[in-house]
Design a protein around this motif. Structure first.
Motif, PDB file in Angstrom:
ATOM      1  N   ILE A 182       0.831  -1.203   0.000  1.00 22.61           N
ATOM      2  CA  ILE A 182       0.000   0.000   0.000  1.00 22.61           C
ATOM      3  C   ILE A 182       0.870   1.260   0.000  1.00 22.61           C
ATOM      4  CG2 ILE A 182      -0.227   0.162   2.528  1.00 22.61           C
ATOM      5  CD1 ILE A 182      -3.240   0.890   1.914  1.00 22.61           C
ATOM      6  N   HIS A 183       0.484   2.193  -0.878  1.00 19.55           N
ATOM      7  CA  HIS A 183       1.103   3.516  -0.940  1.00 19.55           C
ATOM      8  C   HIS A 183       0.039   4.545  -0.575  1.00 19.55           C
ATOM      9  CE1 HIS A 183       4.149   1.336  -3.051  1.00 19.55           C
ATOM     10  NE2 HIS A 183       3.491   1.268  -4.200  1.00 19.55           N
ATOM     11  N   VAL A 184       0.481   5.714  -0.108  1.00 21.33           N
ATOM     12  CA  VAL A 184      -0.456   6.795   0.193  1.00 21.33           C
ATOM     13  C   VAL A 184       0.013   8.063  -0.512  1.00 21.33           C
ATOM     14  CG1 VAL A 184      -1.584   8.181   1.970  1.00 21.33           C
ATOM     15  CG2 VAL A 184      -1.027   5.787   2.443  1.00 21.33           C
ATOM     16  N   VAL A 185      -0.925   8.717  -1.181  1.00 20.66           N
ATOM     17  CA  VAL A 185      -0.680   9.987  -1.858  1.00 20.66           C
ATOM     18  C   VAL A 185      -1.528  11.044  -1.165  1.00 20.66           C
ATOM     19  CG1 VAL A 185      -0.823  11.273  -4.024  1.00 20.66           C
ATOM     20  CG2 VAL A 185      -0.286   8.813  -4.057  1.00 20.66           C
ATOM     21  N   GLY A 186      -0.890  12.092  -0.662  1.00 20.07           N
ATOM     22  CA  GLY A 186      -1.626  13.134   0.044  1.00 20.07           C
ATOM     23  C   GLY A 186      -1.362  14.501  -0.542  1.00 20.07           C
ATOM     24  N   PHE A 187      -2.440  15.264  -0.747  1.00 18.81           N
ATOM     25  CA  PHE A 187      -2.333  16.624  -1.275  1.00 18.81           C
ATOM     26  C   PHE A 187      -2.576  17.632  -0.159  1.00 18.81           C
ATOM     27  CE2 PHE A 187      -4.853  20.311  -2.724  1.00 18.81           C
ATOM     28  CZ  PHE A 187      -3.878  20.979  -3.449  1.00 18.81           C
ATOM     29  N   SER A 188      -1.693  18.616  -0.012  1.00 19.84           N
ATOM     30  CA  SER A 188      -1.837  19.708   0.946  1.00 19.84           C
ATOM     31  C   SER A 188      -2.008  19.144   2.366  1.00 19.84           C
ATOM     32  CB  SER A 188      -3.004  20.605   0.533  1.00 19.84           C
ATOM     33  OG  SER A 188      -2.960  21.830   1.243  1.00 19.84           O
ATOM     34  N   MET A 189      -3.114  19.439   3.055  1.00 22.02           N
ATOM     35  CA  MET A 189      -3.331  18.850   4.377  1.00 22.02           C
ATOM     36  C   MET A 189      -3.370  17.333   4.300  1.00 22.02           C
ATOM     37  SD  MET A 189      -6.425  19.409   7.151  1.00 22.02           S
ATOM     38  CE  MET A 189      -7.593  18.306   6.312  1.00 22.02           C
ATOM     39  N   GLY A 190      -3.829  16.813   3.163  1.00 20.80           N
ATOM     40  CA  GLY A 190      -3.837  15.368   2.972  1.00 20.80           C
ATOM     41  C   GLY A 190      -2.444  14.772   3.034  1.00 20.80           C
ATOM     42  N   GLY A 191      -1.422  15.563   2.699  1.00 23.85           N
ATOM     43  CA  GLY A 191      -0.050  15.096   2.807  1.00 23.85           C
ATOM     44  C   GLY A 191       0.344  14.877   4.256  1.00 23.85           C
ATOM     45  N   LEU A 192      -0.132  15.756   5.136  1.00 24.30           N
ATOM     46  CA  LEU A 192       0.152  15.589   6.558  1.00 24.30           C
ATOM     47  C   LEU A 192      -0.589  14.387   7.124  1.00 24.30           C
ATOM     48  CD1 LEU A 192       0.029  19.318   7.686  1.00 24.30           C
ATOM     49  CD2 LEU A 192       1.971  17.991   6.873  1.00 24.30           C
ATOM     50  N   ILE A 193      -1.810  14.182   6.669  1.00 28.49           N
ATOM     51  CA  ILE A 193      -2.558  13.001   7.109  1.00 28.49           C
ATOM     52  C   ILE A 193      -1.882  11.737   6.595  1.00 28.49           C
ATOM     53  CG2 ILE A 193      -4.773  11.802   6.956  1.00 28.49           C
ATOM     54  CD1 ILE A 193      -6.140  14.524   6.878  1.00 28.49           C
ATOM     55  N   ALA A 194      -1.309  11.804   5.402  1.00 31.10           N
ATOM     56  CA  ALA A 194      -0.558  10.663   4.859  1.00 31.10           C
ATOM     57  C   ALA A 194       0.629  10.333   5.755  1.00 31.10           C
ATOM     58  CB  ALA A 194      -0.091  10.973   3.440  1.00 31.10           C
ATOM     59  N   LEU A 195       1.337  11.358   6.231  1.00 31.21           N
ATOM     60  CA  LEU A 195       2.446  11.138   7.151  1.00 31.21           C
ATOM     61  C   LEU A 195       1.955  10.480   8.432  1.00 31.21           C
ATOM     62  CD1 LEU A 195       4.335  14.529   6.709  1.00 31.21           C
ATOM     63  CD2 LEU A 195       5.202  12.287   6.049  1.00 31.21           C
ATOM     64  N   TYR A 196       0.830  10.960   8.928  1.00 25.42           N
ATOM     65  CA  TYR A 196       0.227  10.382  10.133  1.00 25.42           C
ATOM     66  C   TYR A 196      -0.075   8.898   9.934  1.00 25.42           C
ATOM     67  CZ  TYR A 196      -3.622   9.312  13.373  1.00 25.42           C
ATOM     68  OH  TYR A 196      -4.444   8.707  14.294  1.00 25.42           O
ATOM     69  N   LEU A 197      -0.661   8.562   8.804  1.00 26.24           N
ATOM     70  CA  LEU A 197      -0.987   7.157   8.532  1.00 26.24           C
ATOM     71  C   LEU A 197       0.267   6.291   8.468  1.00 26.24           C
ATOM     72  CD1 LEU A 197      -3.787   7.465   5.808  1.00 26.24           C
ATOM     73  CD2 LEU A 197      -4.078   6.973   8.243  1.00 26.24           C
ATOM     74  N   SER A 198       1.336   6.845   7.912  1.00 27.38           N
ATOM     75  CA  SER A 198       2.560   6.060   7.762  1.00 27.38           C
ATOM     76  C   SER A 198       3.193   5.723   9.105  1.00 27.38           C
ATOM     77  CB  SER A 198       3.569   6.814   6.890  1.00 27.38           C
ATOM     78  OG  SER A 198       4.166   7.894   7.593  1.00 27.38           O
ATOM     79  N   LEU A 199       2.852   6.480  10.139  1.00 32.08           N
ATOM     80  CA  LEU A 199       3.360   6.199  11.477  1.00 32.08           C
ATOM     81  C   LEU A 199       2.558   5.101  12.173  1.00 32.08           C
ATOM     82  CD1 LEU A 199       3.901   9.894  12.607  1.00 32.08           C
ATOM     83  CD2 LEU A 199       5.716   8.209  12.271  1.00 32.08           C
ATOM     84  N   ARG A 200       1.381   4.792  11.627  1.00 30.96           N
ATOM     85  CA  ARG A 200       0.478   3.849  12.294  1.00 30.96           C
ATOM     86  C   ARG A 200       0.200   2.584  11.489  1.00 30.96           C
ATOM     87  NH1 ARG A 200      -2.537   5.939  16.456  1.00 30.96           N
ATOM     88  NH2 ARG A 200      -4.334   4.624  15.927  1.00 30.96           N
ATOM     89  N   TYR A 201       0.503   2.625  10.199  1.00 27.23           N
ATOM     90  CA  TYR A 201       0.163   1.502   9.325  1.00 27.23           C
ATOM     91  C   TYR A 201       1.350   1.154   8.431  1.00 27.23           C
ATOM     92  CZ  TYR A 201      -4.533   2.556  10.925  1.00 27.23           C
ATOM     93  OH  TYR A 201      -5.631   2.775  11.733  1.00 27.23           O
ATOM     94  N   PRO A 202       1.374  -0.059   7.883  1.00 30.72           N
ATOM     95  CA  PRO A 202       2.517  -0.486   7.058  1.00 30.72           C
ATOM     96  C   PRO A 202       2.497   0.100   5.649  1.00 30.72           C
ATOM     97  CG  PRO A 202       0.895  -2.242   7.161  1.00 30.72           C
ATOM     98  CD  PRO A 202       0.411  -1.166   8.103  1.00 30.72           C
ATOM     99  N   VAL A 203       2.553   1.409   5.576  1.00 34.11           N
ATOM    100  CA  VAL A 203       2.619   2.093   4.288  1.00 34.11           C
ATOM    101  C   VAL A 203       4.012   1.877   3.703  1.00 34.11           C
ATOM    102  CG1 VAL A 203       2.499   4.341   3.137  1.00 34.11           C
ATOM    103  CG2 VAL A 203       0.943   3.811   5.044  1.00 34.11           C
ATOM    104  N   GLU A 204       4.065   1.578   2.413  1.00 31.19           N
ATOM    105  CA  GLU A 204       5.361   1.293   1.785  1.00 31.19           C
ATOM    106  C   GLU A 204       6.029   2.546   1.239  1.00 31.19           C
ATOM    107  OE1 GLU A 204       6.801  -1.245  -2.016  1.00 31.19           O
ATOM    108  OE2 GLU A 204       5.550  -2.298  -0.572  1.00 31.19           O
ATOM    109  N   ARG A 205       5.240   3.417   0.587  1.00 28.45           N
ATOM    110  CA  ARG A 205       5.795   4.635   0.007  1.00 28.45           C
ATOM    111  C   ARG A 205       4.797   5.781   0.159  1.00 28.45           C
ATOM    112  NH1 ARG A 205      10.238   4.482  -3.576  1.00 28.45           N
ATOM    113  NH2 ARG A 205      11.275   2.465  -3.366  1.00 28.45           N
ATOM    114  N   LEU A 206       5.340   6.985   0.311  1.00 31.10           N
ATOM    115  CA  LEU A 206       4.537   8.195   0.452  1.00 31.10           C
ATOM    116  C   LEU A 206       4.822   9.157  -0.693  1.00 31.10           C
ATOM    117  CD1 LEU A 206       4.915   9.128   4.240  1.00 31.10           C
ATOM    118  CD2 LEU A 206       2.801   8.394   3.114  1.00 31.10           C
ATOM    119  N   LEU A 207       3.759   9.708  -1.267  1.00 32.33           N
ATOM    120  CA  LEU A 207       3.886  10.765  -2.262  1.00 32.33           C
ATOM    121  C   LEU A 207       3.135  11.978  -1.721  1.00 32.33           C
ATOM    122  CD1 LEU A 207       4.739  11.771  -5.075  1.00 32.33           C
ATOM    123  CD2 LEU A 207       2.582  10.836  -5.963  1.00 32.33           C
ATOM    124  N   LEU A 208       3.855  13.063  -1.466  1.00 32.03           N
ATOM    125  CA  LEU A 208       3.285  14.253  -0.844  1.00 32.03           C
ATOM    126  C   LEU A 208       3.237  15.389  -1.855  1.00 32.03           C
ATOM    127  CD1 LEU A 208       5.257  14.072   2.535  1.00 32.03           C
ATOM    128  CD2 LEU A 208       3.115  12.930   1.909  1.00 32.03           C
TER     129      LEU A 208
END
Length: 242
Positions: free
Chosen positions: A73-99
């Protein structure tokens, strides 16, 4: 292995903010794509009663649902969504982040003033309805209560102390003409993140809604290549060569 990508839009926004890149991913992969709509957002803004916890919880529900369908699973977050993506990566096994235009810092007054000047010129020419910045500001005017804006700042403060704990690969995309998030914010976030594998892509002409930049086709390709990296094999599973 089945790959999933969760997209998270920005504050006062909706899925349309990431739609061009969502469509690009769908056209070029067979990945499972999920786009969350945060509570109080969408076509009609109803933000008065919303809390930061409402937004993070909705994102958690979305990622848990997607995790049940995929192996990676990857997470892509735009603007505030980028910060929420960072939050998720601290709690779930996210493989890659695109901010995208991640709002680690916000409000770039110089570009915002230029946007206002452009709006004024269009108003004088009676062409304001053709200016996307004006139309966006007009739609949101009066629908963004101060209490809700405070909840946005709570998201910023929620993840800021943990930037250095982010160790997974991260790619940041930032427009140099962003009137909401100053482009220096991307450099700040890049330096603060603890990831060994990280990259920063600039859009010379990109404003805040980076997925609609004139050069988006260029960075779409780079961003997808980043997400599509193979999983490195653990050292104990790499076959030896005799």
């Amino acid at each position: 292995m089945k790959v999933g990508v969760l997209f998270i839009h920005g504050y006062t926004g909706a899925p349309y903010e990431v739609e061009p890149f969502v469509n690009y991913v769908k056209e070029h992969t067979d990945w499972e794509v999920s786009v969350v709509t945060l509570p109080g957002h969408g076509e009609e803004l109803e933000l008065r009663e919303m809390l930061a916890e409402d937004w993070t919880m909705e994102a958690e529900i979305a990622i848990r649902k997607l995790m049940n369908q995929v192996d990676r699973i990857h997470v892509v977050g735009f603007s505030m969504g980028g910060l929420i993506a960072l939050y998720l990566s601290l709690r779930y096994p996210v493989e890659r982040l695109l901010l995208l235009s991640a709002a680690a810092k916000y409000i770039a007054p110089g570009q915002m003033l230029q946007d206002i000047r452009d709006i004024t010129v269009d108003l004088l020419k009676k062409q304001a309805d053709q200016n996307p910045v004006y139309m966006r500001y007009r739609q949101k005017a009066g629908k963004t209560p101060l209490r809700s804006a405070y909840q946005f700042t709570r998201i910023v403060k929620l993840v800021e102390p943990y930037y250095e704990k982010i160790r997974i690969p991260v790619c940041l995309v930032q427009g140099k003409k962003d009137g909401i998030v100053p482009f220096q914010a991307a450099e700040y976030l890049y330096e603060q993140l603890g990831s060994e594998e990280k990259q920063l892509i600039y859009s010379e002409c990109g404003k805040h809604h980076i997925c609609y930049s004139d050069d988006c086709d260029d960075w779409f390709k780079q961003a997808l290549a980043f997400l599509d990296q193979p999983i490195p094999m653990p050292e104990d599973t790499i076959p030896s060569v005799s």
